[in-house]
Design a protein around this motif. Structure first.
Motif, PDB file in Angstrom:
ATOM      1  N   GLU A  98       0.800  -1.045  -0.065  1.00  0.00           N
ATOM      2  CA  GLU A  98       0.012  -0.118  -0.077  1.00  0.00           C
ATOM      3  C   GLU A  98       0.890   1.328  -0.012  1.00  0.00           C
ATOM      4  O   GLU A  98       2.011   1.501   0.698  1.00  0.00           O
ATOM      5  CB  GLU A  98      -0.844   0.171   1.248  1.00  0.00           C
ATOM      6  N   VAL A  99       0.212   2.118  -0.749  1.00  0.00           N
ATOM      7  CA  VAL A  99       1.118   3.363  -0.933  1.00  0.00           C
ATOM      8  C   VAL A  99       0.294   4.703  -0.707  1.00  0.00           C
ATOM      9  O   VAL A  99      -0.892   4.525  -1.088  1.00  0.00           O
ATOM     10  CB  VAL A  99       2.160   3.533  -2.187  1.00  0.00           C
ATOM     11  N   GLN A 100       1.025   5.783  -0.231  1.00  0.00           N
ATOM     12  CA  GLN A 100       0.047   7.058  -0.065  1.00  0.00           C
ATOM     13  C   GLN A 100      -0.579   7.712  -1.503  1.00  0.00           C
ATOM     14  O   GLN A 100       0.380   7.579  -2.601  1.00  0.00           O
ATOM     15  CB  GLN A 100       0.773   7.982   0.673  1.00  0.00           C
ATOM     16  N   GLY A 101      -1.602   7.588  -1.651  1.00  0.00           N
ATOM     17  CA  GLY A 101      -2.048   8.475  -3.041  1.00  0.00           C
ATOM     18  C   GLY A 101      -3.116   9.506  -2.817  1.00  0.00           C
ATOM     19  O   GLY A 101      -3.164   9.884  -1.734  1.00  0.00           O
ATOM     20  N   GLY A 144      -5.642   8.713   0.012  1.00  0.00           N
ATOM     21  CA  GLY A 144      -5.217   8.013   1.006  1.00  0.00           C
ATOM     22  C   GLY A 144      -4.538   6.910   0.475  1.00  0.00           C
ATOM     23  O   GLY A 144      -3.798   6.976  -0.589  1.00  0.00           O
ATOM     24  N   MET A 145      -4.346   5.892   1.600  1.00  0.00           N
ATOM     25  CA  MET A 145      -3.584   4.597   1.279  1.00  0.00           C
ATOM     26  C   MET A 145      -4.231   3.855   0.241  1.00  0.00           C
ATOM     27  O   MET A 145      -5.456   3.460   0.317  1.00  0.00           O
ATOM     28  CB  MET A 145      -3.404   3.716   2.570  1.00  0.00           C
ATOM     29  N   GLN A 146      -3.358   3.414  -0.740  1.00  0.00           N
ATOM     30  CA  GLN A 146      -4.007   2.686  -1.947  1.00  0.00           C
ATOM     31  C   GLN A 146      -3.217   1.329  -2.053  1.00  0.00           C
ATOM     32  O   GLN A 146      -1.924   1.404  -2.136  1.00  0.00           O
ATOM     33  CB  GLN A 146      -3.992   3.203  -3.255  1.00  0.00           C
TER      34      GLN A 146
END
Length: 141
Positions: free
Chosen positions: A68-71, A74-76
């Motif tokens: 999960e990465v910040q997008g 929010g977290m995606q």
């Protein structure tokens, strides 16, 4: 059906279905975030020409969990789903497999010193994966 994944610095698919790739074939990157492209190739058997075939591309960590990465929202989860459909070429007659390809360009802040794996599931079957390693951060001495 068969599939493969190639990692590159940049890739794009043209309207004719060809993929143009720069900096292909690496397995070590970073530690700083940089552009990366994930190119998927799917060989479609003759009997599935003209049929929509679902696929999912996902990035997992060493534990097998989807990254999960910040997008913007929010977290995606690093998971992309889509479908490929290859029309029957004129005069083809079902004599060979047909190739579908896609390219996805990303810039990911991944943890230094860690291995990751891109995997490609096609029509519900895990058909391809490729692992890579993010170099450790340089220590200041």
């Amino acid at each position: 059906m068969r599939a493969s994944i190639v990692l590159a610095d940049f890739a794009e698919t043209d309207p004719g279905g060809k993929v143009h790739i720069l900096g292909a074939g690496w397995s070590v990157t970073g530690p700083q975030p940089g552009p990366q492209a994930v190119v998927g190739f799917i060989q479609v058997p003759p009997e599935q020409a003209g049929v929509a075939i679902p696929f999912t591309l996902r990035l997992t960590d060493q534990a097998g969990e989807v990254v999960e990465v910040q997008g913007p929202a929010g977290m995606q989860r690093m998971e992309v789903s889509g479908q490929v459909e290859i029309p029957e070429p004129e005069g083809w007659g079902g004599s060979t497999d047909l190739n579908a390809a896609f390219a996805i360009n990303v810039m990911l802040p991944l943890s230094p010193g860690q291995p990751y794996t891109w995997s490609l599931e096609v029509d519900g079957k895990d058909l391809a994966n490729t692992a890579f390693y993010v170099r450790p951060a340089l220590s200041s001495a």
